[in-house]
Design an enzyme around this catalytic site. Structure first.
Site, PDB file in Angstrom:
ATOM      1  CB  CYS A  85      -1.032  -0.151   1.134  1.00 30.84           C
ATOM      2  SG  CYS A  85      -1.794   1.762   1.116  1.00 30.84           S
ATOM      3  CB  CYS A 116      -3.536  -1.093  -1.771  1.00 31.07           C
ATOM      4  SG  CYS A 116      -5.184   0.145  -0.503  1.00 31.07           S
TER       5      CYS A 116
HETATM    6  C1  DTB Z   1      -5.299   3.447   7.210  1.00 25.28           C
HETATM    7  O1  DTB Z   1      -6.068   3.296   8.047  1.00 25.28           O
HETATM    8  N1  DTB Z   1      -4.521   3.178   8.059  1.00 25.28           N
HETATM    9  C2  DTB Z   1      -2.790   3.094   7.659  1.00 25.28           C
HETATM   10  C3  DTB Z   1      -2.858   3.185   6.045  1.00 25.28           C
HETATM   11  N2  DTB Z   1      -4.157   3.451   5.940  1.00 25.28           N
HETATM   12  C4  DTB Z   1      -2.700   4.360   5.590  1.00 25.28           C
HETATM   13  C5  DTB Z   1      -2.416   4.537   8.008  1.00 25.28           C
HETATM   14  C6  DTB Z   1      -1.325   4.810   9.433  1.00 25.28           C
HETATM   15  C7  DTB Z   1      -0.905   5.816   9.645  1.00 25.28           C
HETATM   16  C8  DTB Z   1       0.052   5.793  11.738  1.00 25.28           C
HETATM   17  C9  DTB Z   1       0.650   7.335  11.577  1.00 25.28           C
HETATM   18  C10 DTB Z   1       1.587   7.193  10.914  1.00 25.28           C
HETATM   19  O2  DTB Z   1       2.584   6.182  10.543  1.00 25.28           O
HETATM   20  O3  DTB Z   1       2.020   8.989  10.309  1.00 25.28           O
END
Ligand code: DTB
Ligand code: SAM
Ligand code: SF4
Length: 301
Positions: A85, A116
């Site tokens: 992703c 993704c």
């Molecule tokens: C999701 O629901 N969680 C992921 C992804 N989609 C892109 C992202 C989490 C981010 C957590 C905070 C960070 O690392 O900045």
């Protein structure tokens, strides 16, 4: 809300039954995240380290070159991940971004990974281009229930989110859509988020449930953390109401005990982010995750 209000073990019994009726035993999907454009985002999402309106101390990075992304995708594949992703800190992509993304998506897909992307809001026509390039899933979260939304983000509204989800569906791309808990919301609001997700027609193929990662400098830093059992209830409610969705135990595992993670798997989570980093924050090391799965008798899908 009635599900949330059940005694915990009654709720777990129900969610386990739904899980067993729909999924093979002990399988967990491993997805790797990569931040391909980091920070400097114009939006004001109050949980996010990447908003230019907050004072988090992250390193801003321009769009990563395709070669570097491919290198990371190969490492992810070799480590056992099946979905890759790519996340970008954009309000939404511009046409030149879409042109670059289509190349990256095709290249990642040709490695044999599911693709993704999470690039923000999509305008009409953009999803089609991504789909044609081989995009399997697009992640766009509702984040919270409608009534709490304005407390969290002001630079776009709930309807904007629903419109992007419609664009994704219309292009025949699978929807990855979930939310965040632990942002100071009530149980009623958490139930409202799950109800919104479950009532999308059809409900999303992937549902990431994030526990807020508190980042210094963001408005939500210092919020009271959610009780771990309340997080487990959220996973169970997602599993019961969306039986065939991949329910992903997403952000927040680094701060979660192994015992709570095990309860989340018992409750019906069957997917995790796998790799030492989420977007800007830490995720458990792959070796630690491998050991955890081994201890629990779980294996990669
Ligand atoms: C999701 O629901 N969680 C992921 C992804 N989609 C892109 C992202 C989490 C981010 C957590 C905070 C960070 O690392 O900045
Ligand atoms: N900019 C795009 C967007 O907002 O749609 C894509 C990336 S954005 C970081 C993807 C999702 O990550 C957000 O919708 C949110 O649910 C989740 N997220 C971001 N920061 C988080 C945090 N600190 N803790 C938990 N989840 C977070
Ligand atoms: Fe930007 Fe996405 Fe972060 Fe919101 S969640 S500030 S849109 S990167």
């Amino acid at each position: 809300k009635a599900l949330y209000d059940l005694p915990l073990f009654d709720l777990l019994k129900k969610s386990r039954e739904v899980h067993d009726a729909n999924w093979a035993d002990n399988e967990i999907q491993l997805c790797t995240l990569l931040s391909i454009k980091t920070g400097g985002c114009s939006e004001d999402c109050s949980y996010c380290a990447q908003s230019s309106r907050h004072n988090s101390e992250i390193q801003i990075e321009r769009l990563m070159p395709k070669e570097e992304i491919l290198k990371r995708a190969k490492v992810a594949k070799d480590s056992g991940s099946t979905r890759f992703c790519m996340g970008a800190a954009w309000r939404g992509p511009k046409q030149r971004d879409i042109d670059k993304m289509t190349e990256m998506i095709s290249a990642v897909k040709s490695l044999g990974l599911e693709t993704c992307a999470t690039l923000g809001m999509l305008k009409p026509g953009q999803a089609e281009q991504l789909g044609k390039a081989g995009l399997d899933y697009y992640n766009h979260n509702l984040d919270t229930a409608p009534e709490y939304y304005d407390e969290i983000i002001t630079t776009r509204n709930y309807q904007d989110r629903l419109n992007t989800l419609q664009e994704i569906r219309g292009a025949g791309i699978n929807v990855c859509c979930g939310g965040i808990v632990g942002m100071g919301e009530t149980r009623h609001t958490r139930a409202g988020l799950i109800a919104q997700l479950a009532n999308l027609e059809p409900y999303p193929e992937s549902v990431p449930i994030n526990n807020l990662v508190q980042v210094e400098g963001t408005p939500l830093h210092g919020t009271d953390s959610i009780d771990p059992f309340e997080f487990v209830r959220t996973i169970a409610a997602a599993r019961i109401t969306m039986p065939k969705a991949m329910v992903r135990l997403s952000a927040g595992r680094q701060e979660m005990s192994e015992a709570v993670q095990a309860l989340c798997f018992l409750a019906g989570a069957n997917s995790i982010f796998y790799g030492d980093k989420l977007l800007t924050t830490d995720n458990p090391e792959t070796s630690r995750d491998r050991a955890l799965l081994e201890k629990l008798g779980l294996h990669a899908m």
